[in-house]
Scaffold this motif. Structure first.
Motif, PDB file in Angstrom:
ATOM      1  N   GLY A 173       0.824  -1.204   0.000  1.00  0.00           N
ATOM      2  CA  GLY A 173       0.000   0.000   0.000  1.00  0.00           C
ATOM      3  C   GLY A 173       0.859   1.256   0.000  1.00  0.00           C
ATOM      4  O   GLY A 173       0.592   2.215  -0.732  1.00  0.00           O
ATOM      5  N   PHE A 174       1.898   1.240   0.810  1.00  0.00           N
ATOM      6  CA  PHE A 174       2.827   2.374   0.913  1.00  0.00           C
ATOM      7  C   PHE A 174       3.461   2.668  -0.451  1.00  0.00           C
ATOM      8  O   PHE A 174       3.441   3.800  -0.936  1.00  0.00           O
ATOM      9  N   PHE A 175       3.994   1.621  -1.082  1.00  0.00           N
ATOM     10  CA  PHE A 175       4.645   1.809  -2.380  1.00  0.00           C
ATOM     11  C   PHE A 175       3.643   2.148  -3.482  1.00  0.00           C
ATOM     12  O   PHE A 175       3.980   2.844  -4.431  1.00  0.00           O
ATOM     13  N   THR A 176       2.412   1.676  -3.364  1.00  0.00           N
ATOM     14  CA  THR A 176       1.376   2.043  -4.336  1.00  0.00           C
ATOM     15  C   THR A 176       1.117   3.546  -4.263  1.00  0.00           C
ATOM     16  O   THR A 176       1.030   4.216  -5.294  1.00  0.00           O
ATOM     17  N   ALA A 177       1.007   4.074  -3.062  1.00  0.00           N
ATOM     18  CA  ALA A 177       0.792   5.522  -2.894  1.00  0.00           C
ATOM     19  C   ALA A 177       1.980   6.312  -3.429  1.00  0.00           C
ATOM     20  O   ALA A 177       1.801   7.319  -4.117  1.00  0.00           O
ATOM     21  N   LEU A 178       3.197   5.851  -3.143  1.00  0.00           N
ATOM     22  CA  LEU A 178       4.379   6.570  -3.628  1.00  0.00           C
ATOM     23  C   LEU A 178       4.455   6.537  -5.158  1.00  0.00           C
ATOM     24  O   LEU A 178       4.790   7.537  -5.790  1.00  0.00           O
ATOM     25  N   ALA A 179       4.129   5.391  -5.751  1.00  0.00           N
ATOM     26  CA  ALA A 179       4.165   5.276  -7.219  1.00  0.00           C
ATOM     27  C   ALA A 179       3.063   6.110  -7.862  1.00  0.00           C
ATOM     28  O   ALA A 179       3.190   6.538  -9.003  1.00  0.00           O
ATOM     29  N   SER A 180       1.990   6.342  -7.126  1.00  0.00           N
ATOM     30  CA  SER A 180       0.865   7.126  -7.633  1.00  0.00           C
ATOM     31  C   SER A 180       1.038   8.615  -7.376  1.00  0.00           C
ATOM     32  O   SER A 180       0.311   9.430  -7.930  1.00  0.00           O
ATOM     33  N   SER A 181       1.948   8.961  -6.532  1.00  0.00           N
ATOM     34  CA  SER A 181       2.071  10.317  -6.005  1.00  0.00           C
ATOM     35  C   SER A 181       2.469  11.360  -7.043  1.00  0.00           C
ATOM     36  O   SER A 181       3.286  11.092  -7.923  1.00  0.00           O
ATOM     37  N   PRO A 182       1.922  12.576  -6.899  1.00  0.00           N
ATOM     38  CA  PRO A 182       2.338  13.675  -7.773  1.00  0.00           C
ATOM     39  C   PRO A 182       3.732  14.190  -7.388  1.00  0.00           C
ATOM     40  O   PRO A 182       4.364  14.904  -8.150  1.00  0.00           O
ATOM     41  N   VAL A 183       4.204  13.798  -6.230  1.00  0.00           N
ATOM     42  CA  VAL A 183       5.497  14.240  -5.709  1.00  0.00           C
ATOM     43  C   VAL A 183       6.439  13.043  -5.663  1.00  0.00           C
ATOM     44  O   VAL A 183       6.060  11.976  -5.185  1.00  0.00           O
ATOM     45  N   GLY A 195       3.349  14.085   1.236  1.00  0.00           N
ATOM     46  CA  GLY A 195       2.736  15.391   1.480  1.00  0.00           C
ATOM     47  C   GLY A 195       1.696  15.771   0.440  1.00  0.00           C
ATOM     48  O   GLY A 195       1.735  16.869  -0.105  1.00  0.00           O
ATOM     49  N   TRP A 196       0.777  14.850   0.156  1.00  0.00           N
ATOM     50  CA  TRP A 196      -0.254  15.126  -0.844  1.00  0.00           C
ATOM     51  C   TRP A 196      -1.060  16.357  -0.462  1.00  0.00           C
ATOM     52  O   TRP A 196      -1.455  16.527   0.687  1.00  0.00           O
ATOM     53  N   GLU A 197      -1.295  17.192  -1.437  1.00  0.00           N
ATOM     54  CA  GLU A 197      -2.138  18.381  -1.276  1.00  0.00           C
ATOM     55  C   GLU A 197      -3.605  17.941  -1.305  1.00  0.00           C
ATOM     56  O   GLU A 197      -3.916  16.855  -1.792  1.00  0.00           O
ATOM     57  N   PRO A 198      -4.532  18.794  -0.831  1.00  0.00           N
ATOM     58  CA  PRO A 198      -5.956  18.469  -0.959  1.00  0.00           C
ATOM     59  C   PRO A 198      -6.298  18.197  -2.436  1.00  0.00           C
ATOM     60  O   PRO A 198      -5.743  18.824  -3.335  1.00  0.00           O
ATOM     61  N   LEU A 199      -7.187  17.233  -2.643  1.00  0.00           N
ATOM     62  CA  LEU A 199      -7.530  16.784  -3.995  1.00  0.00           C
ATOM     63  C   LEU A 199      -8.864  17.352  -4.459  1.00  0.00           C
ATOM     64  O   LEU A 199      -9.715  17.696  -3.637  1.00  0.00           O
ATOM     65  N   PRO A 200      -9.096  17.393  -5.789  1.00  0.00           N
ATOM     66  CA  PRO A 200     -10.426  17.750  -6.298  1.00  0.00           C
ATOM     67  C   PRO A 200     -11.460  16.735  -5.779  1.00  0.00           C
ATOM     68  O   PRO A 200     -11.097  15.627  -5.375  1.00  0.00           O
ATOM     69  N   ALA A 201     -12.721  17.106  -5.829  1.00  0.00           N
ATOM     70  CA  ALA A 201     -13.803  16.317  -5.217  1.00  0.00           C
ATOM     71  C   ALA A 201     -13.791  14.840  -5.602  1.00  0.00           C
ATOM     72  O   ALA A 201     -13.852  13.964  -4.732  1.00  0.00           O
ATOM     73  N   GLU A 202     -13.711  14.528  -6.896  1.00  0.00           N
ATOM     74  CA  GLU A 202     -13.770  13.127  -7.331  1.00  0.00           C
ATOM     75  C   GLU A 202     -12.607  12.325  -6.761  1.00  0.00           C
ATOM     76  O   GLU A 202     -12.786  11.232  -6.218  1.00  0.00           O
ATOM     77  N   GLN A 203     -11.404  12.878  -6.866  1.00  0.00           N
ATOM     78  CA  GLN A 203     -10.216  12.188  -6.369  1.00  0.00           C
ATOM     79  C   GLN A 203     -10.221  12.114  -4.844  1.00  0.00           C
ATOM     80  O   GLN A 203      -9.751  11.144  -4.263  1.00  0.00           O
ATOM     81  N   ASP A 204     -10.778  13.119  -4.200  1.00  0.00           N
ATOM     82  CA  ASP A 204     -10.883  13.097  -2.744  1.00  0.00           C
ATOM     83  C   ASP A 204     -11.798  11.951  -2.290  1.00  0.00           C
ATOM     84  O   ASP A 204     -11.534  11.313  -1.275  1.00  0.00           O
ATOM     85  N   GLN A 205     -12.846  11.682  -3.052  1.00  0.00           N
ATOM     86  CA  GLN A 205     -13.740  10.554  -2.723  1.00  0.00           C
ATOM     87  C   GLN A 205     -12.978   9.237  -2.816  1.00  0.00           C
ATOM     88  O   GLN A 205     -13.177   8.339  -2.007  1.00  0.00           O
ATOM     89  N   TRP A 206     -12.108   9.125  -3.815  1.00  0.00           N
ATOM     90  CA  TRP A 206     -11.293   7.913  -3.942  1.00  0.00           C
ATOM     91  C   TRP A 206     -10.392   7.762  -2.722  1.00  0.00           C
ATOM     92  O   TRP A 206     -10.290   6.681  -2.148  1.00  0.00           O
ATOM     93  N   LEU A 207      -9.737   8.863  -2.343  1.00  0.00           N
ATOM     94  CA  LEU A 207      -8.841   8.800  -1.187  1.00  0.00           C
ATOM     95  C   LEU A 207      -9.631   8.462   0.084  1.00  0.00           C
ATOM     96  O   LEU A 207      -9.149   7.712   0.932  1.00  0.00           O
ATOM     97  N   LYS A 208     -10.848   8.982   0.192  1.00  0.00           N
ATOM     98  CA  LYS A 208     -11.688   8.665   1.358  1.00  0.00           C
ATOM     99  C   LYS A 208     -12.059   7.176   1.401  1.00  0.00           C
ATOM    100  O   LYS A 208     -12.178   6.606   2.484  1.00  0.00           O
TER     101      LYS A 208
END
Length: 183
Positions: A34-44, A126-139
């Motif tokens: 999960g950790f590496f999935t988030a890092l690979a997906s990250s904008p940073v 350090g992900w920034e706040p996301l647009p509504a659709e992407q924020d729902q995914w993160l939730k």
């Protein structure tokens, strides 16, 4: 391209996580995935120098043997690369490494560890706040990956929790596509 880790190497990596882990470290492959999935997906971009101490719970462990340190670091780097390649090669077929347990109704998917790892990855990047659709995914992921949500999860039936599995998978795929500008 580095070779994918064999079953034996994955077992060795998990043994090293447990041996050198503490209350704040990543302790299993599901959480690490999960950790590496988030890092690979990250904008940073997060470098190994930044994420290795996070995996270890704050600081790189004091290894008993130099061979342990070499194996730990090499296996971590290869596994991070393997997860990133897996996501990039075919995001539509990406499956998180969830744990399973045997429940009264048969095999149950356990998302908690993977989701905790994912959320840890978003925090280190350090992900920034996301647009509504992407924020729902993160939730959808954070529901199972933050201690703040334990009370809410306790009120859900096992059936309701299992119904979240496809949502979490789709959320991981959607966030990767979003940050990597894939449609």
């Amino acid at each position: 391209m580095l070779p994918a880790l064999s079953e034996k190497e994955l077992d060795r990596l998990e043994d090293l996580l447990i041996t050198y882990g503490n209350d704040y470290s990543v302790l299993n492959l599901a959480e690490l995935n999960g950790f590496f999935t988030a890092l690979a997906s990250s904008p940073v971009t997060v470098t190994p120098e930044q994420w290795l101490p996070v995996v270890a719970g704050g600081k790189v462990p004091k290894f008993k043997k130099p061979a342990h340190e070499e194996a730990y670091t090499a296996l971590m780097l290869r596994y991070a690369n393997q997860v990133a390649e897996h996501l990039g090669d075919d995001i539509d077929r990406f499956e998180p490494l969830f744990e399973e347990s045997e429940g009264e109704e048969g095999t149950v998917i356990v998302m908690e560890e993977w989701c905790f790892g994912y959320m840890r990855g978003t925090q280190v990047a350090g992900w920034e706040p996301l647009p509504a659709e992407q924020d729902q995914w993160l939730k959808a992921i954070s529901l199972h990956g933050l201690e703040d949500n334990f009370e809410l999860l306790d009120q859900m039936s096992e059936e309701d929790i299992q119904a979240c599995v496809p949502q979490v998978i789709e959320a991981a795929r959607g966030l990767f596509r979003y940050f990597n500008k894939l449609n």
